[in-house]
Scaffold this motif. Structure first.
Motif, short mmCIF file in Angstrom:
data_model
loop_
_atom_site.label_atom_id
_atom_site.label_comp_id
_atom_site.label_asym_id
_atom_site.label_seq_id
_atom_site.Cartn_x
_atom_site.Cartn_y
_atom_site.Cartn_z
N GLU A 86 42.40 34.50 36.43
CA GLU A 86 41.69 35.35 37.26
C GLU A 86 40.33 35.23 36.67
O GLU A 86 39.71 35.29 35.48
CB GLU A 86 42.04 36.80 36.88
N PHE A 88 36.12 35.92 36.67
CA PHE A 88 35.14 36.82 36.99
C PHE A 88 33.79 36.20 36.38
O PHE A 88 33.69 35.50 35.28
CB PHE A 88 35.36 38.15 35.96
N THR A 90 30.22 36.88 34.87
CA THR A 90 29.56 38.01 34.18
C THR A 90 28.29 37.44 33.94
O THR A 90 28.51 36.62 33.07
CB THR A 90 30.56 38.36 33.02
N ILE A 119 32.46 39.30 40.84
CA ILE A 119 31.14 39.05 40.30
C ILE A 119 30.48 40.30 39.97
O ILE A 119 30.73 41.63 40.04
CB ILE A 119 30.02 38.77 41.53
N VAL A 120 30.04 40.17 38.52
CA VAL A 120 29.60 41.31 37.73
C VAL A 120 28.28 40.99 37.29
O VAL A 120 28.11 39.92 36.46
CB VAL A 120 30.72 41.65 36.41
#
Lengths: 177, 177
Positions: A86, A88, A90, A119-120
């Motif tokens: 998974e 992400f 960041t 998306i962070v």
């Protein structure tokens, strides 16, 4: 079994922000700043002191983050990792107000399989909950509670205490062995 | 002892996004949509079906998030919480591309003590590592690993299974007793 989660930084991990510094410096001073790519180098020990404050403002310019070059191998390896983990993204977008939209557009263009959900845009990365964080900055890895992985960049050549991955081939080998 | 960390959502927790829907609906159709504030109401069960898709696009308009009204008590209580807790603002800005800058400006204007380090624009909130998450959406609380707190909004009137806080006075009582 749930997929393990990898959080991946953008600047100097997936995007060549250093290249943009070199390009803008060339434009402003007609001088070459390629030494910034040498191990151990950073703005402070490479740029003449009287120019330092001006150069540090570059990332606050509206176009600094626009169409940055991908770092070699990053796009291909992230796509492979996406099959088994998974992912992400960041990234510390909040430090540079004008970076939101170019960063978002970069991801949409180069990594279309990463949706807005993964998306962070953050500041202090201690807020990130993930199994791994791949980042070039010591200060981000220091407060991370999972496994911190240091992606080699000139400015972190002397950092120790983390598993170091020198390039995207080594990232692939680490996660996909 | 480290301060406990509270992650706080923006829309319909600190900012009156529902009020903006009512305002834009009035502008477009010259009709009152105040029923959207009644418990149990959401766009689907309040707006005529033939208009629903158009209304759902409102948050994609460039000015939807601009200068939203603060929800009563939110600014004062967040400032009080800031004295005793580590506060992160965690908001789903990535779903709506035009929301980055207005959300950032809102925080700069109304909560100047929250620096860029403590702002998180995200999608899937399971990435958030905090002790508490105050949010109006079930789907955000569901994957959160800390203590999820449901902030009452019309669209979550029927949600159960979380500690519910009905307004900012109750938030203050919960954290500052």
């Amino acid at each position: 079994m749930n997929k393990k989660r990898i959080a991946i930084d953008m600047d100097d991990v997936m995007t060549d922000a250093i290249g943009r510094f070199i390009e803008l410096y060339q434009q402003e001073f007609q001088e070459d700043l390629s030494d910034l790519r040498l191990p151990g180098r950073n703005l402070t020990n490479t740029v003449p002191p009287e120019r330092l404050e001006a150069i540090k403002q570059y990332p606050h310019q509206p176009n600094f983050f626009k169409d940055l070059e991908p770092i070699a191998g990053s796009l291909e390896v992230v796509e492979q990792l996406h099959q088994r983990y998974e992912i992400f993204i960041t990234t510390a977008a909040l430090e540079f107000e004008h970076s939101f939209t170019p960063k978002y557009n970069w991801l949409k263009k180069h990594l279309p399989f990463i949706t807005w959900k993964n998306i962070v845009f953050c500041g202090d990365k201690s807020i990130i909950r993930a199994d791994y964080l791949l980042d070039d900055l010591d200060r981000n890895l220091k407060t991370f509670t999972g496994t911190g992985l240091l992606f080699t960049a000139p400015h972190n050549a002397h950092v120790t205490g983390y598993t170091r991955l020198n390039n995207w081939q080594e990232v692939a080998a680490y996660f996909l062995h």
